[in-house]
Design a protein around this motif. Sequence first.
Motif, PDB file in Angstrom:
ATOM      1  N   TYR A  52       0.844  -1.181   0.000  1.00 50.02           N
ATOM      2  CA  TYR A  52       0.000   0.000   0.000  1.00 50.02           C
ATOM      3  C   TYR A  52       0.882   1.234   0.000  1.00 50.02           C
ATOM      4  N   VAL A  81      -9.745  -4.427   6.922  1.00 51.59           N
ATOM      5  CA  VAL A  81      -8.317  -4.313   6.617  1.00 51.59           C
ATOM      6  C   VAL A  81      -7.546  -5.450   7.288  1.00 51.59           C
ATOM      7  N   GLN A  94      -7.282  -8.521   5.311  1.00 52.44           N
ATOM      8  CA  GLN A  94      -6.403  -8.500   4.154  1.00 52.44           C
ATOM      9  C   GLN A  94      -5.017  -9.042   4.501  1.00 52.44           C
ATOM     10  N   ARG A 136       1.900  -3.516   8.112  1.00 51.07           N
ATOM     11  CA  ARG A 136       0.945  -3.610   7.010  1.00 51.07           C
ATOM     12  C   ARG A 136      -0.389  -2.956   7.362  1.00 51.07           C
ATOM     13  N   GLN A 160       0.021   0.843   7.144  1.00 50.81           N
ATOM     14  CA  GLN A 160       0.056   1.267   5.747  1.00 50.81           C
ATOM     15  C   GLN A 160      -1.318   1.192   5.108  1.00 50.81           C
ATOM     16  N   ALA A 161      -2.007   0.073   5.311  1.00 54.64           N
ATOM     17  CA  ALA A 161      -3.318  -0.110   4.689  1.00 54.64           C
ATOM     18  C   ALA A 161      -4.327   0.887   5.228  1.00 54.64           C
ATOM     19  N   GLN A 197      -6.161   4.089   3.164  1.00 52.11           N
ATOM     20  CA  GLN A 197      -7.598   4.020   2.918  1.00 52.11           C
ATOM     21  C   GLN A 197      -8.394   5.117   3.609  1.00 52.11           C
TER      22      GLN A 197
END
Length: 190
Positions: A102, A126, A129, A172, A175-176, A180
């Motif tokens: 991301y 999220v 994911q 992660r 970042q995600a 978003q």
Amino acid sequence: MDQSLQALLQGCRRGEEPAQQAFYERYYSYALSVCLAYASNPEDAREILNDSFLKAFRHLGSLKQEDALLPWLRRILVNTALDYYRKNRQRAADIPLQGVDYELVEPYLNEDAIFAQLSAEHILTVLHQLPVPYRLVFSLYVLEGYSHGEIAQRLAIAESTSRSHLSEANRRLRQALSAQTIPTHERTKR
């Protein structure tokens, strides 16, 4: 504890189907939310949930303090999810640990501002994911409060692997979630 819950639990202990159905309906949403944190998809979560309720009905006699029902049920849900993961480890191992990369939309935003914009449902989306091993370690450490030693033992991995998975899951997720969210100043322009 209220009398209606006490009567419901007594009916479940006697194996009365209407009481078990009422118990299932009463705690379904709570149980599903726990299972979704550990399952790879909604179908797996429902399978874990159903297996958990069967275990709960079988072992309801072991519940000593009825006031501790939710923590007791949560423990069953988490343990059933871990059993499911161990049983299906090969399928989970086939899922690559390389996730989606991301880009940060606004890297200068602080995390408090980012996370204040998000709903629990969005965060859970999220979280799903993440590759299964990362999600399991994150959920056990953050949501359940297990130590890395306990996680390592439950998942049959090294403690260092547990720490590494948690670190990568955190990275992660940040970042995600950052990618978003819509920065507050951009929302006011629209």
